[in-house]
Design a protein around this motif. Structure first.
Motif, mmCIF file in Angstrom:
data_model
loop_
_atom_site.group_PDB
_atom_site.id
_atom_site.type_symbol
_atom_site.label_atom_id
_atom_site.label_comp_id
_atom_site.label_asym_id
_atom_site.label_seq_id
_atom_site.Cartn_x
_atom_site.Cartn_y
_atom_site.Cartn_z
ATOM 1 N N ARG A 113 11.176 0.702 -2.032
ATOM 2 C CA ARG A 113 10.955 2.062 -2.535
ATOM 3 C C ARG A 113 11.655 2.251 -3.884
ATOM 4 N NH1 ARG A 113 9.074 5.802 1.393
ATOM 5 N NH2 ARG A 113 8.970 4.912 3.501
ATOM 6 N N GLU A 114 12.859 1.700 -4.001
ATOM 7 C CA GLU A 114 13.570 1.788 -5.279
ATOM 8 C C GLU A 114 12.818 1.060 -6.391
ATOM 9 O OE1 GLU A 114 17.559 0.447 -4.878
ATOM 10 O OE2 GLU A 114 18.165 2.079 -3.533
ATOM 11 N N ALA A 115 12.045 0.054 -6.004
ATOM 12 C CA ALA A 115 11.223 -0.684 -6.972
ATOM 13 C C ALA A 115 9.910 0.033 -7.259
ATOM 14 C CB ALA A 115 10.935 -2.090 -6.462
ATOM 15 N N ASP A 116 9.734 1.222 -6.670
ATOM 16 C CA ASP A 116 8.586 2.091 -6.954
ATOM 17 C C ASP A 116 7.261 1.462 -6.542
ATOM 18 O OD1 ASP A 116 7.498 4.509 -7.813
ATOM 19 O OD2 ASP A 116 7.093 3.754 -9.828
ATOM 20 N N VAL A 117 7.223 0.877 -5.323
ATOM 21 C CA VAL A 117 5.959 0.335 -4.844
ATOM 22 C C VAL A 117 5.080 1.461 -4.309
ATOM 23 C CG1 VAL A 117 7.020 -1.878 -4.258
ATOM 24 C CG2 VAL A 117 6.800 -0.107 -2.494
ATOM 25 N N ASP A 118 3.775 1.196 -4.288
ATOM 26 C CA ASP A 118 2.827 2.168 -3.752
ATOM 27 C C ASP A 118 2.636 1.997 -2.247
ATOM 28 O OD1 ASP A 118 1.874 3.441 -6.287
ATOM 29 O OD2 ASP A 118 1.366 1.362 -6.741
ATOM 30 N N ARG A 119 2.764 0.755 -1.786
ATOM 31 C CA ARG A 119 2.639 0.496 -0.348
ATOM 32 C C ARG A 119 3.369 -0.799 -0.016
ATOM 33 N NH1 ARG A 119 -2.669 -0.896 -2.180
ATOM 34 N NH2 ARG A 119 -3.188 -3.087 -1.805
ATOM 35 N N ILE A 120 3.595 -0.990 1.299
ATOM 36 C CA ILE A 120 4.248 -2.189 1.801
ATOM 37 C C ILE A 120 3.300 -2.844 2.794
ATOM 38 C CG2 ILE A 120 6.263 -3.106 3.019
ATOM 39 C CD1 ILE A 120 7.780 -0.598 2.133
ATOM 40 N N GLU A 121 3.184 -4.170 2.711
ATOM 41 C CA GLU A 121 2.260 -4.894 3.570
ATOM 42 C C GLU A 121 2.983 -5.995 4.349
ATOM 43 O OE1 GLU A 121 -0.795 -6.399 1.041
ATOM 44 O OE2 GLU A 121 -1.740 -4.441 0.746
ATOM 45 N N ALA A 122 2.479 -6.279 5.542
ATOM 46 C CA ALA A 122 2.990 -7.380 6.363
ATOM 47 C C ALA A 122 1.822 -7.964 7.147
ATOM 48 C CB ALA A 122 4.068 -6.890 7.320
ATOM 49 N N ARG A 123 1.875 -9.259 7.383
ATOM 50 C CA ARG A 123 0.826 -9.929 8.155
ATOM 51 C C ARG A 123 1.443 -10.618 9.365
ATOM 52 N NH1 ARG A 123 -0.592 -10.868 2.715
ATOM 53 N NH2 ARG A 123 -2.642 -10.039 2.162
ATOM 54 N N VAL A 124 0.765 -10.499 10.503
ATOM 55 C CA VAL A 124 1.285 -11.041 11.760
ATOM 56 C C VAL A 124 0.130 -11.665 12.536
ATOM 57 C CG1 VAL A 124 2.558 -10.517 13.869
ATOM 58 C CG2 VAL A 124 2.978 -9.165 11.818
ATOM 59 N N LEU A 125 0.337 -12.859 13.081
ATOM 60 C CA LEU A 125 -0.680 -13.460 13.929
ATOM 61 C C LEU A 125 -0.846 -12.645 15.209
ATOM 62 C CD1 LEU A 125 -0.143 -17.329 13.791
ATOM 63 C CD2 LEU A 125 -1.509 -15.866 12.307
ATOM 64 N N VAL A 126 -2.093 -12.545 15.664
ATOM 65 C CA VAL A 126 -2.375 -11.791 16.882
ATOM 66 C C VAL A 126 -1.599 -12.370 18.063
ATOM 67 C CG1 VAL A 126 -4.193 -11.159 18.515
ATOM 68 C CG2 VAL A 126 -4.636 -11.062 16.046
ATOM 69 N N ALA A 127 -1.388 -13.690 18.056
ATOM 70 C CA ALA A 127 -0.662 -14.337 19.160
ATOM 71 C C ALA A 127 0.780 -13.869 19.275
ATOM 72 C CB ALA A 127 -0.689 -15.860 18.978
ATOM 73 N N ASN A 128 1.311 -13.288 18.205
ATOM 74 C CA ASN A 128 2.691 -12.790 18.213
ATOM 75 C C ASN A 128 2.678 -11.328 18.666
ATOM 76 O OD1 ASN A 128 5.329 -12.061 17.754
ATOM 77 N ND2 ASN A 128 5.369 -12.670 15.614
#
Length: 249
Positions: A113-128
């Motif tokens: 947020r301090e870096a002024d991003v517009d959104r945050i993303e993460a990817r996760v395998l369905v198996a997890n």
């Protein structure tokens, strides 16, 4: 629990946490030999030292009695929007369920947020299942699912997103390749490269037929991918490390 920035002295502990976390999350679905190969590829000691020393990387560790029990890594991708991508977030299985994952995520989100991003993303395998439940509980929205190849195996992967700033919409570009093909570049779909991002390219404006990747460094489309999802531009040498399965937990 103490949260602090990772240092080069933490590399061995980070690798051990990653190994135990991957075994706990994927031991039921992935061959152990492939998991061992993944740790060697994704958490190479020299690469970890370089990442930790990079000012553009957010890499906190969780410490209990001077032992590293969890860590996270994220960075900002300069697309048409500013996106904070969580590369990984691992907690040793002996310390899961005690708030370490949430604390690490909160630390990462605050710095992004301090870096002024517009959104945050993460990817996760369905198996997890623990990983997907973790991000959903933390307020992340499921925005898509795709199939990814790791080694010679194929897995379903979910993409989660948290909007933290303005919503600017989708930007696209139309590019003609050296062979005369017209491709449509999706600037909101990218992978981090050593010299610049790799953007997903499609053969049609509806994004139904995948073409490959567009190099954000030299604007070329000669991008090769190997069986571990390592990516390299044949024109400028821009490269991406072997694909990591997810931002985990």
């Amino acid at each position: 629990m103490e949260l602090r920035d990772a240092t080069a002295a933490d590399v061995d502990a980070i690798r051990e946490v990653a190994r135990e976390s991957l075994l706990a999350s994927y031991g039921h679905a992935v061959d152990e030999a492939l998991l061992a190969e993944a740790v060697d590829e994704w958490y190479d000691p020299d690469d970890l030292v370089a990442d930790i020393g990079d000012e553009g990387t957010v890499c906190p560790v969780a410490v209990v009695d001077e032992d590293v029990v969890g860590f996270a890594e994220s960075y900002v991708v300069g697309r048409r929007e500013r996106v904070g991508e969580i590369d990984w977030l691992h907690v040793h299985p002996d310390h899961r369920g005690s708030g370490f994952g949430s604390a690490l995520l909160e630390r990462v989100e605050a710095e992004l947020r301090e870096a002024d991003v517009d959104r945050i993303e993460a990817r996760v395998l369905v198996a997890n299942e623990a990983g997907t439940a973790f991000y959903e509980a933390e307020g992340y929205e499921l925005v898509g699912e795709r199939r990814v190849e790791i080694g010679e195996e194929t897995f379903d992967e979910r993409e989660y997103r948290k909007q933290v700033s303005r919503l600017t919409g989708i930007s696209e570009g139309v590019v003609e390749t050296g062979t005369g093909d017209t491709v449509y570049v999706a600037f909101d779909e990218s992978e981090r490269g050593s010299e610049g991002p790799f953007y997903v390219a499609y053969s049609d404006p509806e994004r139904e037929r995948r073409y490959g990747y567009f190099c954000g460094n030299c604007e070329g489309t000669d991008v090769a991918i190997d069986t571990m999802d390592r990516m390299e531009c044949g024109d400028c040498g821009n490269r991406r490390k072997p694909s990591r399965w997810d931002a985990a937990y």
